[in-house]
Structure formats: C-alpha cells, structure tokens
Write a protein that holds these residues in place. Structure first.
Motif, PDB file in Angstrom:
ATOM      1  N   LEU A 295       0.753  -1.191  -0.186  1.00  0.00           N
ATOM      2  CA  LEU A 295       0.114   0.029  -0.033  1.00  0.00           C
ATOM      3  C   LEU A 295       0.875   1.199  -0.019  1.00  0.00           C
ATOM      4  N   ALA A 296       2.039   1.139   0.413  1.00  0.00           N
ATOM      5  CA  ALA A 296       2.908   2.355   0.451  1.00  0.00           C
ATOM      6  C   ALA A 296       3.117   2.783  -0.854  1.00  0.00           C
ATOM      7  N   TYR A 297       3.491   2.165  -1.956  1.00  0.00           N
ATOM      8  CA  TYR A 297       3.969   2.881  -3.070  1.00  0.00           C
ATOM      9  C   TYR A 297       2.814   3.712  -3.860  1.00  0.00           C
ATOM     10  N   PRO A 298       1.461   3.191  -3.753  1.00  0.00           N
ATOM     11  CA  PRO A 298       0.444   4.280  -4.397  1.00  0.00           C
ATOM     12  C   PRO A 298       0.257   5.352  -3.106  1.00  0.00           C
ATOM     13  N   ALA A 299       0.290   4.994  -2.035  1.00  0.00           N
ATOM     14  CA  ALA A 299      -0.299   6.090  -1.036  1.00  0.00           C
ATOM     15  C   ALA A 299       0.883   7.419  -1.255  1.00  0.00           C
ATOM     16  N   VAL A 300       2.289   6.758  -1.515  1.00  0.00           N
ATOM     17  CA  VAL A 300       3.293   7.779  -1.494  1.00  0.00           C
ATOM     18  C   VAL A 300       3.197   8.657  -2.754  1.00  0.00           C
ATOM     19  N   LEU A 301       2.870   8.036  -4.064  1.00  0.00           N
ATOM     20  CA  LEU A 301       2.720   8.590  -5.240  1.00  0.00           C
ATOM     21  C   LEU A 301       1.422   9.726  -5.336  1.00  0.00           C
ATOM     22  N   SER A 302       0.372   9.293  -4.505  1.00  0.00           N
ATOM     23  CA  SER A 302      -0.661  10.172  -4.296  1.00  0.00           C
ATOM     24  C   SER A 302      -0.381  10.977  -3.360  1.00  0.00           C
ATOM     25  N   ALA A 303       0.239  10.882  -2.488  1.00  0.00           N
ATOM     26  CA  ALA A 303       0.694  12.152  -1.773  1.00  0.00           C
ATOM     27  C   ALA A 303       1.578  13.151  -2.411  1.00  0.00           C
ATOM     28  N   LEU A 304       2.535  12.653  -3.244  1.00  0.00           N
ATOM     29  CA  LEU A 304       2.980  13.532  -4.095  1.00  0.00           C
ATOM     30  C   LEU A 304       2.390  14.235  -5.154  1.00  0.00           C
ATOM     31  N   LEU A 305       1.351  13.636  -5.566  1.00  0.00           N
ATOM     32  CA  LEU A 305       0.508  14.218  -6.777  1.00  0.00           C
ATOM     33  C   LEU A 305      -0.503  15.162  -5.954  1.00  0.00           C
ATOM     34  N   PHE A 306      -0.803  14.890  -4.759  1.00  0.00           N
ATOM     35  CA  PHE A 306      -1.593  15.869  -4.121  1.00  0.00           C
ATOM     36  C   PHE A 306      -0.839  16.998  -3.696  1.00  0.00           C
ATOM     37  N   SER A 307       0.429  16.925  -3.452  1.00  0.00           N
ATOM     38  CA  SER A 307       1.098  17.800  -2.852  1.00  0.00           C
ATOM     39  C   SER A 307       1.553  18.979  -4.227  1.00  0.00           C
ATOM     40  N   VAL A 308       1.774  18.229  -5.015  1.00  0.00           N
ATOM     41  CA  VAL A 308       1.929  19.281  -6.328  1.00  0.00           C
ATOM     42  C   VAL A 308       0.702  19.941  -6.835  1.00  0.00           C
ATOM     43  N   GLY A 309      -0.210  19.168  -6.636  1.00  0.00           N
ATOM     44  CA  GLY A 309      -1.787  20.236  -6.867  1.00  0.00           C
ATOM     45  C   GLY A 309      -1.799  21.191  -6.054  1.00  0.00           C
ATOM     46  N   VAL A 310      -1.599  20.877  -4.862  1.00  0.00           N
ATOM     47  CA  VAL A 310      -1.664  21.904  -3.868  1.00  0.00           C
ATOM     48  C   VAL A 310      -0.812  23.125  -4.041  1.00  0.00           C
ATOM     49  N   TYR A 311       0.347  23.013  -4.317  1.00  0.00           N
ATOM     50  CA  TYR A 311       1.081  23.977  -4.825  1.00  0.00           C
ATOM     51  C   TYR A 311       0.870  24.661  -5.867  1.00  0.00           C
ATOM     52  N   GLY A 312       0.184  23.853  -7.100  1.00  0.00           N
ATOM     53  CA  GLY A 312       0.027  24.660  -8.205  1.00  0.00           C
ATOM     54  C   GLY A 312      -1.317  25.538  -7.786  1.00  0.00           C
ATOM     55  N   VAL A 313      -2.304  25.184  -6.987  1.00  0.00           N
ATOM     56  CA  VAL A 313      -3.248  26.039  -6.551  1.00  0.00           C
ATOM     57  C   VAL A 313      -2.927  27.292  -5.819  1.00  0.00           C
ATOM     58  N   LEU A 314      -2.196  27.011  -4.890  1.00  0.00           N
ATOM     59  CA  LEU A 314      -1.450  28.107  -4.339  1.00  0.00           C
ATOM     60  C   LEU A 314      -0.361  29.242  -4.832  1.00  0.00           C
ATOM     61  N   ALA A 315       0.350  28.625  -5.830  1.00  0.00           N
ATOM     62  CA  ALA A 315       1.457  29.494  -6.358  1.00  0.00           C
ATOM     63  C   ALA A 315       1.082  29.992  -7.992  1.00  0.00           C
ATOM     64  N   ARG A 316       0.195  29.261  -8.459  1.00  0.00           N
ATOM     65  CA  ARG A 316      -0.159  29.780  -9.752  1.00  0.00           C
ATOM     66  C   ARG A 316      -1.232  30.925 -10.060  1.00  0.00           C
ATOM     67  N   ARG A 317      -1.187  31.711 -10.845  1.00  0.00           N
ATOM     68  CA  ARG A 317      -2.108  33.045 -11.201  1.00  0.00           C
ATOM     69  C   ARG A 317      -3.061  32.819 -12.203  1.00  0.00           C
ATOM     70  N   ASN A 318      -2.455  31.643 -13.241  1.00  0.00           N
ATOM     71  CA  ASN A 318      -3.284  31.568 -14.571  1.00  0.00           C
ATOM     72  C   ASN A 318      -4.410  30.591 -14.171  1.00  0.00           C
ATOM     73  N   ALA A 319      -5.736  30.906 -14.470  1.00  0.00           N
ATOM     74  CA  ALA A 319      -6.869  30.236 -14.031  1.00  0.00           C
ATOM     75  C   ALA A 319      -6.857  28.758 -14.608  1.00  0.00           C
ATOM     76  N   VAL A 320      -6.275  28.488 -16.057  1.00  0.00           N
ATOM     77  CA  VAL A 320      -6.322  27.136 -16.343  1.00  0.00           C
ATOM     78  C   VAL A 320      -5.355  26.549 -15.719  1.00  0.00           C
ATOM     79  N   LEU A 321      -4.200  26.926 -15.165  1.00  0.00           N
ATOM     80  CA  LEU A 321      -3.236  26.073 -14.504  1.00  0.00           C
ATOM     81  C   LEU A 321      -3.729  25.861 -13.240  1.00  0.00           C
ATOM     82  N   VAL A 322      -4.560  26.645 -12.389  1.00  0.00           N
ATOM     83  CA  VAL A 322      -5.090  26.365 -11.364  1.00  0.00           C
ATOM     84  C   VAL A 322      -6.273  25.245 -11.612  1.00  0.00           C
ATOM     85  N   LEU A 323      -6.958  25.123 -12.538  1.00  0.00           N
ATOM     86  CA  LEU A 323      -7.918  24.032 -12.863  1.00  0.00           C
ATOM     87  C   LEU A 323      -6.968  22.941 -12.873  1.00  0.00           C
TER      88      LEU A 323
END
Length: 130
Positions: A3-31
C-alpha cells in the motif's frame, strides 16, 4: 501489492496540486492543479480498494463518481475562464476582481452634505471639475 507505493505517489500528486493552486495565477493552471488533486484521491481510493479486497469494489465505484464530478467541474471551470478571458483579456486570477461587465457597474452617487457647506467649498468644487 504494498500500500505504501500508491500512497506515496498519491501524496506527491496531491502536494504538487496544492502547490499549483497556491502558487499559480493563471486560471487554467489552477484548474489543472485541482485535477491533479482529484486524481491523487482517485489513486488512493483504488489502492485502498485493492488492498482491502472489498467484494463490492466501493473504492472503484467512488472513483467513477469522482471522475464524473471532475469532468463536470472542468467543463464549467473552462467555460468561466473563457468568459473571463473574453471580458478582461487575461486569465490572471489576481486581475479578475469581478465577473460582471465594468461598463454596466452602478454609478456612484455623491453623498449629500448634512450641514451648511464651509466657506469656499463651492470654489474648491468648481476647481476640481475644471
């Protein structure tokens, strides 16, 4: 399957998504960042469904619902971004203060004075409009 492999990959994907929502200014990149976060949740649902060996496959069923909601969300979100781009000429989130047409904004009325106007106020008002 561990279970650790998909959970770590999922945490990395979610972290990149949170960073994109907080750091980006373009609405398409936020979506797109929101879609990354939803895909991380889908990966977790499927991984836990396979790990628990659920006979009803509830994780996979919830993943189908999440994909449906994400498709509707991206359709509406892109429609709003396109309207925003047509009206403002940019997809920058910081510059989009209101979705309404600025030409159709209500006029601002000057407040009426409560007491008698001080001496010279009419002269100053005349200079300001000239």
């Amino acid at each position: 399957m561990h279970l650790a492999y998909p959970a770590v990959l999922s945490a990395l994907l979610f972290s990149v998504g949170v960073y994109g929502v907080l750091a980006r200014r373009n609405a398409v990149l936020v979506l797109m960042s929101v879609e990354l976060m939803l895909n991380a949740v889908n990966l977790n649902l499927v991984a836990f469904d396979a790990w628990l060996r659920d006979s009803l496959h509830a994780g996979q069923a919830l993943t189908l619902f999440t994909i449906t909601v994400a498709a509707a969300e991206i359709g509406l979100g892109l429609a709003i971004v396109l309207l925003l781009f047509r009206a403002r000429g940019t997809a920058d989130i910081d510059r989009a203060t209101a979705l309404g047409d600025p030409a159709e904004a209500l006029p601002v009325e000057e407040p009426t004075p409560v007491g008698p106007a001080p001496a010279g106020a009419e002269a100053l008002k005349g200079q300001a409009t000239a």
